[in-house]
Design a protein around this motif. Structure first.
Motif, short mmCIF file in Angstrom:
data_model
loop_
_atom_site.label_atom_id
_atom_site.label_comp_id
_atom_site.label_asym_id
_atom_site.label_seq_id
_atom_site.Cartn_x
_atom_site.Cartn_y
_atom_site.Cartn_z
N THR A 128 0.83 -1.21 0.00
CA THR A 128 0.00 0.00 0.00
C THR A 128 0.86 1.26 0.00
O THR A 128 0.60 2.21 -0.75
N LEU A 129 1.90 1.29 0.83
CA LEU A 129 2.72 2.49 0.93
C LEU A 129 3.56 2.71 -0.32
O LEU A 129 3.64 3.82 -0.85
N SER A 132 1.03 2.09 -3.94
CA SER A 132 -0.12 2.99 -4.06
C SER A 132 0.25 4.43 -3.70
O SER A 132 0.28 5.31 -4.57
N GLN A 133 0.57 4.69 -2.45
CA GLN A 133 0.73 6.07 -2.01
C GLN A 133 1.97 6.76 -2.59
O GLN A 133 1.90 7.92 -3.00
N LYS A 136 1.31 7.29 -6.35
CA LYS A 136 0.22 8.26 -6.52
C LYS A 136 0.74 9.70 -6.36
O LYS A 136 0.38 10.60 -7.12
N ASN A 137 1.60 9.91 -5.36
CA ASN A 137 2.14 11.25 -5.13
C ASN A 137 3.18 11.64 -6.18
O ASN A 137 3.31 12.82 -6.51
N ASP A 140 0.62 11.69 -9.79
CA ASP A 140 -0.43 12.69 -9.60
C ASP A 140 -1.25 12.94 -10.88
O ASP A 140 -1.46 14.08 -11.30
N ASP A 160 -9.35 11.50 -2.72
CA ASP A 160 -8.19 12.36 -2.54
C ASP A 160 -7.61 12.70 -3.91
O ASP A 160 -8.24 12.46 -4.94
N GLY A 167 -5.87 3.22 -5.48
CA GLY A 167 -5.53 2.56 -4.22
C GLY A 167 -6.41 1.36 -3.94
O GLY A 167 -5.95 0.33 -3.44
#
Length: 262
Positions: A128-129, A132-133, A136-137, A140, A160, A167
């Motif tokens: 997930t970290l 995904s995150q 994603k950052n 964008d 978000d 996610g």
């Protein structure tokens, strides 16, 4: 060398093959997990780089737009709120996180499959970290937005920033592989079918509510599943020691391979 009776004693040596059989009995990391995982992760990274070249209109944009026309809902229809799409909605939110990060690992500890619990946590949290995150950052990509002239709409639920990767879809890919990894090989075939349906259903739901572009959801599943295959490969020897323990009741006898290993 002659012994006390005058006969020649055969030299003492280990039986032929001793040690070889013991080594071959030790669990090995299946190379296929690593190969498929790396290939899928390479595809995921390649897509992320391609999207970065033009986040507003990557090469998949024409197909993504066509899919939104076909599948995406307008607000007020209620089509997003019945049981099936809501199942996928909550699976990727707090209730799903409680299930996968708390309840399943806790249960694995209860039935004394602590290695499986550690694997599950590593797959869920790490995937997930990182998949995904972090991505994603970095990427964008904008989510679908209202285009009232064309009769198209943006997300029907609160979201978000960042559309790639989905996610929810990454979580579905992680779940697909992570559950398979803790099951005995003989029982995996039914889960592969059920897990694949969950992954496909998640792609459908994320595009139904206009939360993500189709490519974001598909490649998100690929990224989550691929990262978990690599983590499975890393944990394969530990997981093999848990396969003799039952999943749904506490074990009272240690598996034979664990006793031999100790």
């Amino acid at each position: 060398m002659a012994d006390a009776t005058g006969t020649t004693a055969a030299p003492t040596s280990a039986p032929l093959g001793a040690g070889t059989g013991e080594a071959s009995a030790r669990p090995k990391r299946p190379r296929a997990l690593l190969v498929v995982g790396l290939a899928g992760l390479a595809l995921f990274v390649a897509f992320a780089i391609a999207v970065l070249q033009d986040v507003d209109a990557p090469f998949t944009q024409p197909f993504d737009e066509a899919w939104r026309v076909l599948v995406g809902l307008a607000p007020g229809t209620g089509g997003e709120a019945w049981a099936l799409p809501m199942f996928f909605q909550v699976l990727g939110e707090l209730p799903g996180a409680v299930l996968t990060i708390l309840l399943i690992p806790i249960w694995l500890f209860v039935v004394r499959r602590w290695r499986s619990a550690l694997f599950f946590l590593a797959a869920e949290v790490g995937g997930t970290l990182l998949v995904s995150q972090l991505v994603k950052n970095l990427v964008d990509r904008p989510r679908p937005a209202d285009d009232l002239a064309a009769g198209l709409y943006g997300p029907l639920f609160s979201v978000d920033h960042g559309s790639f990767p989905s996610g929810h879809a990454v979580s579905a890919g992680i779940l697909l592989v992570a559950v398979a990894a803790i099951l005995p090989a003989a029982k995996r075939r039914w889960w592969w079918i059920a897990g694949a349906l969950i992954a496909v259903g998640m792609i459908w739901q994320r595009t139904l509510i206009n939360a993500h572009w189709f490519s974001d959801a598909v490649v998100g599943v690929v990224g989550g599943a691929s990262a978990t295959l690599i983590i499975w490969w890393l944990f394969a020897k530990l997981l093999a020691k848990d396969y003799g323990r039952p999943l749904f009741r506490r074990s009272t006898v240690a598996p034979a391979n664990e006793g031999a290993a100790s």
